[in-house]
Design a protein around this motif. Structure first.
Motif, PDB file in Angstrom:
ATOM      1  N   TYR A  83       0.817  -1.209   0.000  1.00 55.00           N
ATOM      2  CA  TYR A  83       0.000   0.000   0.000  1.00 55.00           C
ATOM      3  C   TYR A  83       0.853   1.262   0.000  1.00 55.00           C
ATOM      4  CZ  TYR A  83      -4.329  -2.526   0.196  1.00 55.00           C
ATOM      5  OH  TYR A  83      -5.387  -3.335  -0.129  1.00 55.00           O
ATOM      6  N   ALA A  84       1.991   1.235   0.660  1.00 55.05           N
ATOM      7  CA  ALA A  84       2.903   2.381   0.610  1.00 55.05           C
ATOM      8  C   ALA A  84       3.411   2.580  -0.817  1.00 55.05           C
ATOM      9  CB  ALA A  84       4.071   2.177   1.576  1.00 55.05           C
ATOM     10  N   ARG A  85       3.696   1.488  -1.511  1.00 54.30           N
ATOM     11  CA  ARG A  85       4.146   1.573  -2.910  1.00 54.30           C
ATOM     12  C   ARG A  85       3.051   2.151  -3.788  1.00 54.30           C
ATOM     13  NH1 ARG A  85       4.576  -3.447  -3.911  1.00 54.30           N
ATOM     14  NH2 ARG A  85       6.586  -3.657  -2.880  1.00 54.30           N
ATOM     15  N   ARG A  86       1.813   1.701  -3.567  1.00 47.64           N
ATOM     16  CA  ARG A  86       0.696   2.250  -4.340  1.00 47.64           C
ATOM     17  C   ARG A  86       0.528   3.749  -4.094  1.00 47.64           C
ATOM     18  NH1 ARG A  86      -1.236  -2.740  -2.296  1.00 47.64           N
ATOM     19  NH2 ARG A  86      -1.605  -4.262  -3.945  1.00 47.64           N
ATOM     20  N   LEU A  87       0.664   4.156  -2.839  1.00 45.37           N
ATOM     21  CA  LEU A  87       0.556   5.579  -2.513  1.00 45.37           C
ATOM     22  C   LEU A  87       1.665   6.381  -3.193  1.00 45.37           C
ATOM     23  CD1 LEU A  87      -0.799   7.869  -0.943  1.00 45.37           C
ATOM     24  CD2 LEU A  87       0.658   7.261   1.006  1.00 45.37           C
ATOM     25  N   ARG A  88       2.875   5.831  -3.183  1.00 46.29           N
ATOM     26  CA  ARG A  88       3.988   6.503  -3.855  1.00 46.29           C
ATOM     27  C   ARG A  88       3.710   6.632  -5.354  1.00 46.29           C
ATOM     28  NH1 ARG A  88       8.028   4.355  -6.655  1.00 46.29           N
ATOM     29  NH2 ARG A  88       7.804   2.308  -5.671  1.00 46.29           N
ATOM     30  N   GLY A  89       3.260   5.563  -5.966  1.00 44.22           N
ATOM     31  CA  GLY A  89       2.975   5.602  -7.396  1.00 44.22           C
ATOM     32  C   GLY A  89       1.867   6.571  -7.754  1.00 44.22           C
ATOM     33  N   SER A  90       0.824   6.574  -6.956  1.00 39.91           N
ATOM     34  CA  SER A  90      -0.295   7.466  -7.209  1.00 39.91           C
ATOM     35  C   SER A  90       0.116   8.928  -7.049  1.00 39.91           C
ATOM     36  CB  SER A  90      -1.437   7.126  -6.239  1.00 39.91           C
ATOM     37  OG  SER A  90      -2.542   7.934  -6.477  1.00 39.91           O
ATOM     38  N   SER A  91       0.894   9.222  -6.014  1.00 37.13           N
ATOM     39  CA  SER A  91       1.324  10.608  -5.814  1.00 37.13           C
ATOM     40  C   SER A  91       2.333  11.035  -6.882  1.00 37.13           C
ATOM     41  CB  SER A  91       1.883  10.812  -4.408  1.00 37.13           C
ATOM     42  OG  SER A  91       2.948   9.941  -4.140  1.00 37.13           O
ATOM     43  N   THR A  92       3.114  10.101  -7.373  1.00 31.18           N
ATOM     44  CA  THR A  92       4.033  10.404  -8.469  1.00 31.18           C
ATOM     45  C   THR A  92       3.247  10.749  -9.729  1.00 31.18           C
ATOM     46  OG1 THR A  92       5.755   8.991  -7.543  1.00 31.18           O
ATOM     47  CG2 THR A  92       5.911   9.501  -9.896  1.00 31.18           C
ATOM     48  N   MET A  93       2.221   9.954 -10.020  1.00 34.39           N
ATOM     49  CA  MET A  93       1.391  10.216 -11.204  1.00 34.39           C
ATOM     50  C   MET A  93       0.669  11.559 -11.093  1.00 34.39           C
ATOM     51  SD  MET A  93       1.812   7.787 -13.354  1.00 34.39           S
ATOM     52  CE  MET A  93       0.435   7.973 -14.440  1.00 34.39           C
ATOM     53  N   ALA A  94       0.302  11.953  -9.871  1.00 35.94           N
ATOM     54  CA  ALA A  94      -0.379  13.227  -9.660  1.00 35.94           C
ATOM     55  C   ALA A  94       0.616  14.389  -9.561  1.00 35.94           C
ATOM     56  CB  ALA A  94      -1.240  13.161  -8.398  1.00 35.94           C
ATOM     57  N   ARG A  95       1.892  14.085  -9.691  1.00 38.77           N
ATOM     58  CA  ARG A  95       2.972  15.079  -9.641  1.00 38.77           C
ATOM     59  C   ARG A  95       3.019  15.829  -8.301  1.00 38.77           C
ATOM     60  NH1 ARG A  95       1.230  16.177 -15.335  1.00 38.77           N
ATOM     61  NH2 ARG A  95       2.721  15.040 -16.610  1.00 38.77           N
ATOM     62  N   SER A 129       5.305  15.709  -5.621  1.00 36.41           N
ATOM     63  CA  SER A 129       6.627  15.171  -5.277  1.00 36.41           C
ATOM     64  C   SER A 129       6.873  15.078  -3.778  1.00 36.41           C
ATOM     65  CB  SER A 129       7.728  15.970  -5.952  1.00 36.41           C
ATOM     66  OG  SER A 129       7.674  17.322  -5.544  1.00 36.41           O
ATOM     67  N   SER A 130       6.399  16.034  -3.007  1.00 38.14           N
ATOM     68  CA  SER A 130       6.656  15.962  -1.563  1.00 38.14           C
ATOM     69  C   SER A 130       5.933  14.774  -0.943  1.00 38.14           C
ATOM     70  CB  SER A 130       6.259  17.263  -0.864  1.00 38.14           C
ATOM     71  OG  SER A 130       4.894  17.552  -1.080  1.00 38.14           O
ATOM     72  N   LEU A 131       4.720  14.494  -1.378  1.00 31.67           N
ATOM     73  CA  LEU A 131       4.005  13.323  -0.875  1.00 31.67           C
ATOM     74  C   LEU A 131       4.648  12.037  -1.384  1.00 31.67           C
ATOM     75  CD1 LEU A 131       1.765  12.212   0.829  1.00 31.67           C
ATOM     76  CD2 LEU A 131       0.216  12.477  -1.096  1.00 31.67           C
ATOM     77  N   SER A 132       5.146  12.066  -2.597  1.00 35.08           N
ATOM     78  CA  SER A 132       5.853  10.896  -3.132  1.00 35.08           C
ATOM     79  C   SER A 132       7.073  10.560  -2.288  1.00 35.08           C
ATOM     80  CB  SER A 132       6.306  11.141  -4.572  1.00 35.08           C
ATOM     81  OG  SER A 132       5.220  11.284  -5.424  1.00 35.08           O
ATOM     82  N   GLU A 133       7.780  11.590  -1.838  1.00 36.26           N
ATOM     83  CA  GLU A 133       8.968  11.376  -1.003  1.00 36.26           C
ATOM     84  C   GLU A 133       8.598  10.768   0.350  1.00 36.26           C
ATOM     85  OE1 GLU A 133      11.198  15.011  -0.756  1.00 36.26           O
ATOM     86  OE2 GLU A 133      11.240  15.227  -2.930  1.00 36.26           O
ATOM     87  N   VAL A 134       7.523  11.259   0.950  1.00 37.11           N
ATOM     88  CA  VAL A 134       7.074  10.692   2.229  1.00 37.11           C
ATOM     89  C   VAL A 134       6.643   9.243   2.032  1.00 37.11           C
ATOM     90  CG1 VAL A 134       5.339  10.839   4.057  1.00 37.11           C
ATOM     91  CG2 VAL A 134       6.417  12.924   3.192  1.00 37.11           C
TER      92      VAL A 134
END
Length: 93
Positions: free
Chosen positions: A42-54, A56-61
């Motif tokens: 689920y952390a990976r999914r959150l990272r991927g989703s936030s990356t797709m939404a651009r 970046s700060s949430l992607s890093e967390v």
């Protein structure tokens, strides 16, 4: 509605679900050890989703939470009250 607004709306729904799942996995473990495979997924999914939404700060967390999940799963670090508190705080934030 622009496509960026639609993407952000979709992200909010998706990210909310992932955060609820992460919170639920930790909460369900109680004083025991959570399912680190599910947590990391689920952390990976959150990272991927936030990356797709651009976002970046949430992607890093999310990437940090994902790394913690992998380290816990692989036994690099142990599960204890301090780690649990840090993960719960990251999810809540």
């Amino acid at each position: 509605m622009s496509s960026s607004v639609g993407l952000l709306d979709f992200f909010v729904l998706e990210a909310s679900e992932y955060l609820e799942r992460l919170d639920g996995i930790v909460a369900a473990a109680g004083d025991g050890t959570p399912d680190f495979d599910a947590f990391t997924g689920y952390a990976r999914r959150l990272r991927g989703s936030s990356t797709m939404a651009r976002l970046s700060s949430l992607s890093e967390v999310a990437a940090g939470v994902e790394r913690m999940g992998r380290a816990l799963r692989d036994g690099v670090i142990g599960w204890n009250a301090d780690v649990r508190g840090a993960i719960v705080a990251a999810i809540d934030d």
